[in-house]
Design a protein around this motif. Structure first.
Motif, PDB file in Angstrom:
ATOM      1  N   GLN A  50       0.813  -1.060   0.005  1.00  0.00           N
ATOM      2  CA  GLN A  50       0.270  -0.227  -0.032  1.00  0.00           C
ATOM      3  C   GLN A  50       0.568   1.402   0.005  1.00  0.00           C
ATOM      4  OE1 GLN A  50      -2.985   0.335  -0.293  1.00  0.00           O
ATOM      5  NE2 GLN A  50      -2.986   1.990  -0.973  1.00  0.00           N
ATOM      6  N   HIS A  72      -5.306  -7.093  -3.607  1.00  0.00           N
ATOM      7  CA  HIS A  72      -5.634  -8.323  -2.840  1.00  0.00           C
ATOM      8  C   HIS A  72      -5.987  -8.245  -1.583  1.00  0.00           C
ATOM      9  CE1 HIS A  72      -4.717 -11.245  -6.701  1.00  0.00           C
ATOM     10  NE2 HIS A  72      -5.170 -10.058  -7.132  1.00  0.00           N
ATOM     11  N   ASP A  73      -7.100  -8.572  -1.328  1.00  0.00           N
ATOM     12  CA  ASP A  73      -7.552  -8.824   0.818  1.00  0.00           C
ATOM     13  C   ASP A  73      -6.495 -10.311   1.041  1.00  0.00           C
ATOM     14  OD1 ASP A  73      -8.425  -6.598  -0.055  1.00  0.00           O
ATOM     15  OD2 ASP A  73     -10.824  -8.236   0.098  1.00  0.00           O
ATOM     16  N   ASP A  87      -6.149 -13.829   5.365  1.00  0.00           N
ATOM     17  CA  ASP A  87      -6.598 -12.592   5.218  1.00  0.00           C
ATOM     18  C   ASP A  87      -6.020 -11.066   5.585  1.00  0.00           C
ATOM     19  OD1 ASP A  87      -8.819 -10.910   4.989  1.00  0.00           O
ATOM     20  OD2 ASP A  87      -9.977 -11.904   5.229  1.00  0.00           O
ATOM     21  N   LYS A  89      -6.054  -7.873   4.690  1.00  0.00           N
ATOM     22  CA  LYS A  89      -7.153  -7.216   5.143  1.00  0.00           C
ATOM     23  C   LYS A  89      -7.692  -7.197   6.517  1.00  0.00           C
ATOM     24  CE  LYS A  89     -10.430  -3.948   3.503  1.00  0.00           C
ATOM     25  NZ  LYS A  89     -11.686  -3.562   2.008  1.00  0.00           N
ATOM     26  N   GLU A  90      -7.935  -8.114   6.948  1.00  0.00           N
ATOM     27  CA  GLU A  90      -8.599  -8.621   8.418  1.00  0.00           C
ATOM     28  C   GLU A  90      -7.442  -8.456   9.405  1.00  0.00           C
ATOM     29  OE1 GLU A  90      -9.820 -10.238  12.230  1.00  0.00           O
ATOM     30  OE2 GLU A  90      -8.971 -11.227  10.540  1.00  0.00           O
ATOM     31  N   GLY A  94      -6.829  -3.867   8.325  1.00  0.00           N
ATOM     32  CA  GLY A  94      -7.674  -2.888   6.292  1.00  0.00           C
ATOM     33  C   GLY A  94      -6.889  -2.940   5.060  1.00  0.00           C
ATOM     34  N   ARG A  95      -5.517  -3.236   5.515  1.00  0.00           N
ATOM     35  CA  ARG A  95      -4.494  -2.905   4.229  1.00  0.00           C
ATOM     36  C   ARG A  95      -4.672  -3.995   3.449  1.00  0.00           C
ATOM     37  NH1 ARG A  95       1.111  -0.922   6.573  1.00  0.00           N
ATOM     38  NH2 ARG A  95       1.685  -0.112   4.996  1.00  0.00           N
ATOM     39  N   THR A  96      -4.243  -3.631   2.512  1.00  0.00           N
ATOM     40  CA  THR A  96      -4.003  -4.825   1.702  1.00  0.00           C
ATOM     41  C   THR A  96      -2.735  -4.460   0.925  1.00  0.00           C
ATOM     42  OG1 THR A  96      -5.116  -2.719  -0.289  1.00  0.00           O
ATOM     43  CG2 THR A  96      -6.890  -4.205   0.992  1.00  0.00           C
ATOM     44  N   GLU A 198      -6.065 -15.200  -6.277  1.00  0.00           N
ATOM     45  CA  GLU A 198      -5.170 -14.538  -5.270  1.00  0.00           C
ATOM     46  C   GLU A 198      -4.826 -15.513  -5.152  1.00  0.00           C
ATOM     47  OE1 GLU A 198      -7.722 -12.876  -1.447  1.00  0.00           O
ATOM     48  OE2 GLU A 198      -6.793 -14.529  -1.502  1.00  0.00           O
TER      49      GLU A 198
END
Length: 390
Positions: A50, A72-73, A87, A89-90, A94-96, A198
């Protein structure tokens, strides 16, 4: 010729630095020993943190990235034929990451530099750096058959591991750290949809495999091979057969084959040169460090170097302060070594090492089991994969 910053190398690091400097009103010239076509023909990775995505937007080259990049999460790890998804993002708040090929990043930066009318000198021969520890650094080279000289305030060495910049530093002034791995990655590029939406990193008794992509219609696959292997000895059919053997069944069945666009073997190494500054020369990207591609950190580390160096140069010219320049090497290396650690760890987790015995394999399995069972361990991986703060 005279400029404020001479940039050696027109890869993504040099071009990104040049774009940021130009937009800040700081004069710069890029010198590249290869042609523009050659630079654009390099096949490289394309998983962007990011922080790099944000930096490309700051440089004014984020429009096509937003339109064509694949956000991509998460990603998948395969062990003993079973898929496990992390995961990102989780786990990271919240970053991807964004999949967007390095070739496309380079193309966007070349076009943006052309629009700004900033000079890039391609096919420069006999490039040499002079007086880098003095008050008047300069670069000499030959272009279009003529001897040229570029005087400057600073030199940014963005010309890669084999470039002239690091070699211009007296050996006694540099300390190098290196780990060479006993295998390489055989990579194949194909115009077929990816096997998964992914990335899939697979550990297998036959060796590591990776399912990646460059777009929704172009796939990049890798298999671990001994260093003595040659890409030309592998037919496309043999490659896809070996790839499928190392993947879980549902992923293997989804691999769409086709004629390869490119096939090559990349050796793996970890390398760091310290310090990243010598006098008026600043090293950035592969000129200063190499990471194995397992952690997807090479291009992203170059971007963080550029972030620190651009901020330092802007501070020098706009605020008349050299604090950022003096701190550059220490700031960059602090992040470099964290990325080196993560890339080394991922490589050790996922590959088969020929010299390891049964004890080592059990430790590797225990490490993987702990990663899957511990949210704290999974969070550490996610935080590193999406990128540590600049």
């Amino acid at each position: 010729m005279r400029t404020q910053v001479a940039i050696i190398g027109a890869g993504p690091a040099g071009l990104l630095l040049g774009q940021l400097l130009s937009r800040a009103g700081i004069d710069n010239v890029i010198i590249e020993r290869r042609s523009a076509d050659y630079v654009l023909s390099r096949i490289r990775a394309g998983v962007l943190e990011q922080g790099m995505v944000d930096l490309l937007h700051e440089a004014g080259v984020g429009e096509r990235l937003d339109r064509e990049g694949l956000v991509h999460d998460g990603f998948a790890l395969a062990y003993h034929g079973v898929l496990h998804r992390l995961d990102l993002k989780e786990l990271s708040g919240g970053r991807t990451v964004t999949v967007y090929g390095q070739t496309e990043v380079t193309r966007d930066l070349i076009e943006a530099r052309h629009e700004l009318g900033r000079p890039t000198i391609y096919e420069a021969e006999d490039v040499a750096l002079h007086d880098i520890d003095g008050a008047s650094p300069r670069v000499t080279f030959r272009a279009e058959g003529q001897a040229r000289e570029l005087r400057c305030d600073f030199i940014a060495g963005c010309d890669g591991y084999h470039g002239v910049s690091r070699r211009s530093v007296p050996p006694a002034a540099l300390q190098s750290f290196e780990r060479v791995y006993p295998f390489g990655w055989l990579g194949l590029l194909v115009d077929r949809p990816p096997a998964a939406h992914e990335l899939v990193y697979a550990h297998h008794e036959r060796g590591f495999a990776l399912c990646s992509m460059r777009s929704a219609e172009r796939s990049r696959y890798y298999v671990q091979v001994p260093l003595e292997e040659r890409a030309e000895d592998w037919s496309d059919e043999a490659f896809f057969d070996e790839l499928r053997r190392r993947l879980p069944g549902e992923v293997a069945d989804a691999v769409a084959t086709g004629p390869s666009l490119e096939k090559s073997i990349a050796p793996l190494r970890s390398f760091v040169a310290e310090p990243m500054r010598f006098g008026h020369l600043f090293l950035a990207g592969d000129a200063a460090h190499i990471v194995p591609p397992t952690g997807a950190k090479g291009l992203n580390l170059a971007a963080s170097d550029v972030r620190y160096l651009f901020d330092a140069l802007r501070e020098h010219y706009h605020d008349r302060s050299d604090a950022g320049l003096d701190a550059y090497s220490a700031r960059a290396l602090a992040r470099v070594w964290k990325a080196e650690r993560f890339s080394w760890w991922m490589t050790n987790l996922l590959h088969r090492f020929p010299e390891r015995d049964g004890f080592d394999l059990r430790i590797q399995e225990a490490e993987f089991a702990y990663l899957l069972q511990s949210r704290a361990a999974s969070t550490v991986v996610a935080e590193n994969y999406v990128g540590l703060p600049y």
